[in-house]
Design a protein around this motif. Structure first.
Motif, PDB file in Angstrom:
ATOM      1  N   THR A 218      -1.253  -5.359  -6.227  1.00 31.58           N
ATOM      2  CA  THR A 218      -2.266  -6.198  -5.897  1.00 31.58           C
ATOM      3  C   THR A 218      -1.976  -7.558  -6.268  1.00 31.58           C
TER       4      THR A 218
ATOM      5  N   ARG B  42      -0.666  -0.131  -9.266  1.00 33.28           N
ATOM      6  CA  ARG B  42      -1.458  -0.745  -8.204  1.00 33.28           C
ATOM      7  C   ARG B  42      -1.973  -2.042  -8.787  1.00 33.28           C
TER       8      ARG B  42
ATOM      9  N   GLU C 161       0.825  -1.110  -0.134  1.00 38.72           N
ATOM     10  CA  GLU C 161      -0.082  -0.299  -0.022  1.00 38.72           C
ATOM     11  C   GLU C 161       0.883   1.262   0.068  1.00 38.72           C
TER      12      GLU C 161
END
Length: 346
Positions: A127, A123, A103
């Motif tokens: 992920t 991202r 994150e």
């Protein structure tokens, strides 16, 4: 009395000491978070306080358990459960740390780059990496727990003899799952589709909401969620409206009568497009693209900053052009012509 005090001191001391150390680490993370607001990592690491506390407590109890003189005849059983709890708490702590790191990287990269597409790509990759690490850590933790039981060790040793056959059978049985796994990695690092991209799949338009190692979730304009295997995106064609930039060109087609005033229609279309806030100012055009014995086909092309703006612009231009034709040139709208024999001879 001593037999009572020893367990109380060991367990009570382990609880107090683990809580104090976890609290001190939490306070340190709070101060680091306040001193470094540019990164959310220190604040995110605070979510690992509970598993860290559990690991400390079990480690202290395991180290001083002999001094309690409890369960002397069941020492192996106690050690077994302490080891299981340690493995579970450690895996939990590792997953919290991995989540905080991923994150943090995603947040810092999103703030540093001026390209939204690259931010969505990073991202997406983070992920999938996080999900893979979660799966690997979970499997290792479960395997470590199972291997603590003597029966499982014997079972594992006996199964090694037929590992080749089992590998072939498992590979055939999990062919689809493995295919989706490698397809997910290909999507993440091949930059085919990213979280937040607007795509058209099987005639359905929507935004990519979630990507996992096995499936992909598309959030449609009418608030439905379509779940598709990631292997679909490596085996079949699909439209990615966000790739290469959010700018798009859209069209409006009108079927009109041959008597339609194309010059006046072109001027009206230019007026409507230029007056719209959704038009990005790049280009527009109006041309006659086809003709039939009874109608002509007029195409209005226009550009917009995003697919959402383009949809609004197309609907607005289509509606206003039809209203203008109905009011000013009703003869331009297609209809059924009835011609008498006398008119034909003339």
């Amino acid at each position: 009395m001593e037999n009572v005090l020893r367990p109380v001191i060991v367990f009570g001391g382990a609880i107090v000491l683990s809580y104090v150390l976890a609290w001190a680490l939490d306070r340190l993370l709070v101060r680091l978070d306040a001193r470094h607001p540019e990164t959310p990592m220190w604040g995110l690491l605070r979510s690992g306080r509970v598993p860290f506390n559990a690991v400390l407590f079990v480690a202290l109890v395991s180290g001083f358990f002999d001094s309690t003189h409890l369960a002397k005849d069941h020492r192996e059983g106690v050690d077994l459960w302490l080891t299981i709890i340690t493995i579970a708490a450690s895996a939990w702590l590792i997953l919290r740390i991995v989540a905080a790191i991923t994150e943090t990287i995603a947040a810092r990269y999103a703030g540093a780059t001026h390209d939204p597409a690259r931010g969505r790509r990073v991202r997406t990759q983070l992920t999938l990496i996080r999900r893979l690490i979660t799966a690997v850590v979970t499997v290792i933790a479960v395997a470590a727990v199972l291997l603590q039981f003597p029966g499982m060790k014997t079972f594992g040793t006996s199964m090694l003899a037929s590992a080749g056959v089992l590998g072939i059978v498992a590979g055939i049985a999990a062919q689809s799952t493995l295919g989706n796994l490698f397809a997910g990695l290909s999507i993440a690092f091949g930059d085919m589709v990213r979280i937040g991209d607007e795509v058209v799949v099987d005639g359905e338009m929507g935004t990519v909401e979630e990507i996992t190692v096995s499936y992909l979730v598309i959030f449609t304009w009418d608030e439905r969620r379509i779940t598709m295997p990631v292997s679909y995106f490596t085996n079949k064609p699909f439209e990615n409206w966000s790739r290469g930039g959010p700018q798009m060109t859209g069209t409006v087609y009108l079927q009109l009568d041959h008597a339609a005033p194309v010059t006046e229609l072109r001027a009206k279309a230019e007026e409507l497009v230029r007056a719209s806030d959704e038009w990005d100012g790049r280009s527009w055009s109006l041309v006659v693209t086809d003709t039939t014995p009874s109608t002509i086909e007029v195409r209005v092309a226009m550009t917009a900053r995003s697919s959402g703006d383009l949809w609004t612009l197309r609907c607005s231009v289509r509606e206003q052009l039809l209203a203008w034709l109905h009011d000013k040139h009703p003869e331009a709208l297609p209809g059924i012509r009835i011609t008498s024999p006398q008119e034909k001879t003339l």
